[in-house]
Design a protein around this motif. Structure first.
Motif, short mmCIF file in Angstrom:
data_model
loop_
_atom_site.label_atom_id
_atom_site.label_comp_id
_atom_site.label_asym_id
_atom_site.label_seq_id
_atom_site.Cartn_x
_atom_site.Cartn_y
_atom_site.Cartn_z
N ASP A 130 3.62 1.77 2.96
CA ASP A 130 3.71 0.89 3.49
C ASP A 130 5.42 1.27 2.40
OD1 ASP A 130 2.45 -0.92 4.50
OD2 ASP A 130 1.96 -1.57 2.19
N GLU A 176 -2.13 6.88 -7.38
CA GLU A 176 -0.46 6.68 -5.68
C GLU A 176 0.66 5.50 -6.32
OE1 GLU A 176 -3.47 5.64 -1.63
OE2 GLU A 176 -3.23 4.03 -3.26
N ARG A 203 0.85 -1.09 -0.09
CA ARG A 203 -0.24 -0.28 -0.18
C ARG A 203 1.37 1.19 -0.36
NH1 ARG A 203 -4.41 -2.20 0.32
NH2 ARG A 203 -5.16 -4.01 1.05
N GLY A 208 -2.10 -3.22 -4.01
CA GLY A 208 -2.06 -2.47 -3.44
C GLY A 208 -3.30 -1.00 -3.27
N MET A 209 -2.32 -0.09 -4.31
CA MET A 209 -2.51 1.34 -4.70
C MET A 209 -2.97 1.50 -5.84
SD MET A 209 1.46 1.78 -4.23
CE MET A 209 1.44 3.22 -4.28
#
Length: 777
Positions: free
Chosen positions: A40, A160, A37, A155-156
């Protein structure tokens, strides 16, 4: 049956063990498949941006690992750059996953047909994966990169990923991210990039070394053309716009990598921030005035050039606003970026011997404690101090002359050494050291015994920063405030201990500091050492003090008006001595230029006179009550209670400490109403060597007002002499009493002459006409 049962049990145990191993393996490998993410991979080590007090940029500094990184959200990046980087690196970024399968198939076909790699298939997500975890360009490395790309995509979201990517782009050297590149190369934020600037920056990441804008401009322009053409294909711009943009002239900043002014200040300030402060992304607004900073930087270089022939190479300067304590200019060396000449050394923070610049503080403390008064007469005569484990300490001035009796004003204004040491002896080294600590001299951290009486002459080491801070306290009449470097600094409380006056002082608060300022601003008082029209004299009220360390290694000038405090240092970072450059010829011209510039449009107000004191006429140098012998009469400050003693004083008799000085004067107005034998001294013991009886002579010397002819008597025997003030006598062993008489006045001393056991060895000088005096135990 038992055998079968045991076999089944073993099989059951094996399954359990395998299950446990499988679980452990899954747990171990889980992090390698878990989604990544944005939080992280957040960038915490960021470059720091600085602006001056009016918002003008000063520069950007690298992170602790020397990467120049500034992070901005996607909505604070110019759309022109976003379009340019997407077109150049991954035109279909928003339409595929972690991998662009169409691009993979296309690249594979081209490679098979040409038998070499024609085009790549790396997506922006895959490039981000390489930035986060660089791996070898091998088959296993490629698999690792693809795996990390899938985790990022899992995760993104796309925005992002793109934000993380453009904030990590390699932009040449140690510059990373579009924001750092925009500010370094163009001195603007990424949000203000135009199409020409954006397309050039988008061209660099493909090969930052190959497309270096300073070394390979033509290559970069060719890559820019490619980027613009890709933008046309992606329908971001028209062909005409691309052609026009490619011919547009774009100027890159110098190689200083985004530091516009005050490099020493920026690096010093960066070290003052703690970890939470360095993580801020917005520019840090400092107290620096950029136009003034750049003026001072230019003056430092010019002054050094003018004295380079005297082996002078380095200088530093600091400008402070007296009202707020704000640092307006901070120059640590002539050229920070000249590593050959040690330009990165910070002359403002370096520790050096301050010469005479600490003298105002010992006089202030002695006045505060009532150990001296404004009208006190000090002895500027030869003095000798026995220091345990060291040679006899005999302070002198660089002129090696002594003025005899001098008033406090003359002693401080002309920076006389012996009176300053005498005052320190009265105050005590430990007491003075404590006061210097209160003033902010943190680096004077040795015991008082380490510095000794030389502390007031600069035997310790201080920084120009500390010195300027202490002089700011004088300028503010003892009201100590901290120096302020940014507008986010929390103000610190003033040191009330400095403001309080000792119970021994008859003066009200601030008056002593006003008196010190009055002395330091008195151009006529310092005329003996510096002349009336020296570089220290400005066309408006100013107070100033110079200092020169031993062997001309450091020169200092620190002074102030009612508005500003300016401190300058001139010397050599490598410790080499300058050739006959003192404070008034080294650092003072730089101080003079800065002060004139600061008050170019408005002169400062005058200093207030010391409150509660009275002025009375005195002889200019000695401070004695005027007599017909005085060549110059001036007004001096007195405590009101000292006025009656002054008015009742008819004659000033010099005490015995002046004897050695008086003996060397060709003529003197400082004589006693009584006769005084200056040579020999009472109790002296002289050695007479064998075969030297006809050569060793002793001078009998006398001073005083003679009311009648002088008679000399030795052991009640009258000596035949034609000289009233002195005569020479051949030494003879024995105990002797010498008398001098003139009318009703007389003086008498006793001395001894003994035979020595050995003949003296002469090496380089003759003692044939001089007796050898031996100190008594």
């Amino acid at each position: 049956m038992k055998l079968i049962s045991r076999s089944l049990l073993k099989i059951k145990h094996s399954k359990i063990i395998l299950a446990v191993l499988l679980i452990c393996l899954i747990v171990r490998l889980l992090p390698y498949f878990a989604p990544i993410r944005a939080a992280d991979i957040a960038q915490n080590q960021l470059a720091m941006q600085f602006s001056d007090r009016n918002g003008l940029p000063l520069g950007i500094l690298l992170t602790r690992d020397q990467e120049h990184t500034s992070v901005v959200p996607l909505n604070q990046v110019s759309p022109q750059f976003i379009h340019a980087i997407l077109a150049a690196e991954d035109g279909s970024f928003y339409h595929h996953g972690a991998l662009d399968m169409k691009a993979v198939i296309r690249a594979s076909k081209e490679a098979i047909h040409a038998k070499r790699i024609i085009s790549g298939a790396s997506t922006i997500t895959m490039q981000l994966a390489r930035m986060l975890d660089p791996v070898p360009r091998s088959f296993s490395g490629k698999l690792s990169e693809i795996c990390l790309s899938w985790r990022l995509a899992a995760g993104m979201n796309k925005d992002e990923i793109l934000a993380a990517y453009i904030n990590r782009l390699p932009m040449g050297g140690n510059i990373y991210g579009v924001e750092a590149a925009a500010r370094t190369y163009f001195s603007i934020p990424a949000s203000e990039l135009n199409l020409a600037q954006a397309s050039l920056l988008a061209a660099i990441p493909n090969n930052p070394t190959y497309f270096n804008p300073y070394e390979h401009w033509e290559r970069l322009k060719q890559r820019q053309k490619y980027v613009l053409n890709r933008m046309v294909l992606e329908k971001y711009i028209s062909g005409a716009n691309a052609a026009r943009t490619h011919t547009e002239k774009v100027m890159f900043q110098s190689r200083q990598r985004g530091i516009i002014a005050a490099p020493h200040f920026l690096f010093w300030l960066a070290n003052q921030f703690d970890k939470t402060q360095t993580e801020q992304n917005s520019p840090i607004r400092t107290t620096i005035n950029r136009p003034l900073q750049q003026f001072v930087e230019a003056q430092v270089q010019q002054v050094i050039s003018s004295v380079a022939a005297n082996n002078v190479h380095d200088a530093a300067a600091l400008v402070i606003d007296n009202r707020t304590g704000e640092v307006l200019a901070y120059v640590g060396s002539p050229d920070y970026f000249n590593e050959v000449k040690l330009g990165r050394n910070d002359g403002l923070q370096a520790l050096r011997q301050p010469g005479s610049t600490l003298k105002p503080f010992i006089y202030e403390l002695a006045l505060e404690k009532g150990l001296i008064h404004p009208n006190t007469i000090l002895a500027d005569v030869p003095a000798h101090y026995a220091i345990p484990g060291a040679k006899l300490y005999s302070p002198t001035d660089y002129t090696e002359r002594f003025l005899g009796p001098v008033r406090v004003r003359i002693a401080l204004a002309n920076s006389l050494n012996v009176p300053a040491v005498r005052v320190l002896e009265k105050v005590g080294v430990e007491t003075f050291l404590e006061r210097l600590h209160q003033l902010g001299f943190e680096h004077l951290n040795q015991a008082a015994e380490h510095y000794g009486l030389g502390l007031t002459l600069g035997s310790g080491e201080v920084s120009l920063w500390e010195l300027a801070h202490a002089y700011l306290t004088i300028a503010r009449e003892g009201d100590a405030i901290p120096l302020v470097s940014t507008f986010s600094n929390s103000p610190l409380p003033s040191r009330d201990a400095i403001n309080r006056v000792s119970a021994d002082s008859p003066l009200p608060k601030h008056t002593i500091w006003q008196l010190i300022t009055n002395i330091l601003s008195d151009r006529h008082a310092r005329a003996t050492a510096f002349g009336v029209d020296s570089v220290l004299n400005l066309p408006f009220p100013s107070a100033v003090k110079t200092g020169t360390s031993s062997n001309f290694r450091d020169t200092w000038t620190v002074g102030f008006t009612t508005d500003y405090t300016v401190a300058t240092w001139v010397g050599n970072f490598n410790g080499e001595p300058m050739r006959q450059v003192s404070g008034v010829t080294g650092a003072a011209p730089l101080w003079n230029r800065i002060m004139l510039h600061l008050h170019e449009h408005q002169e400062p107000a005058g200093f207030p006179p010391p409150k509660g004191l009275v002025q009375l006429p005195v002889c200019a140098i000695s401070g004695l009550r005027p007599t017909p012998d005085c060549t110059s009469v001036v007004q001096e400050y007195f405590y009101p209670e000292d006025k009656s003693n002054y008015e009742g004083e008819n004659q000033f008799n010099l005490p015995p400490e002046y004897d050695e000085w008086l003996a060397k004067q060709q003529q003197s107005n400082f004589t006693s109403t009584n006769l005084r034998i200056l040579s020999p001294h009472h109790g002296d013991l002289f050695l007479l060597y064998p075969a030297e009886e006809a050569k060793q002579k002793l001078e009998f010397k006398l001073v005083g007002n003679k009311s009648a002819p002088v008679e000399w008597w030795l052991n009640r025997e009258k000596l035949d002499t034609h000289s009233a003030n002195s005569l020479f006598w051949y030494l003879r062993p024995g105990n002797w009493t010498l008398s001098a008489r003139s009318g009703e006045m007389s003086d008498k001393v006793s001395f001894q002459v003994e035979l020595a056991n050995l003949k003296p060895t002469r090496r380089g000088f003759s003692i044939s006409n001089s007796p050898v005096k031996r100190n008594r135990p």
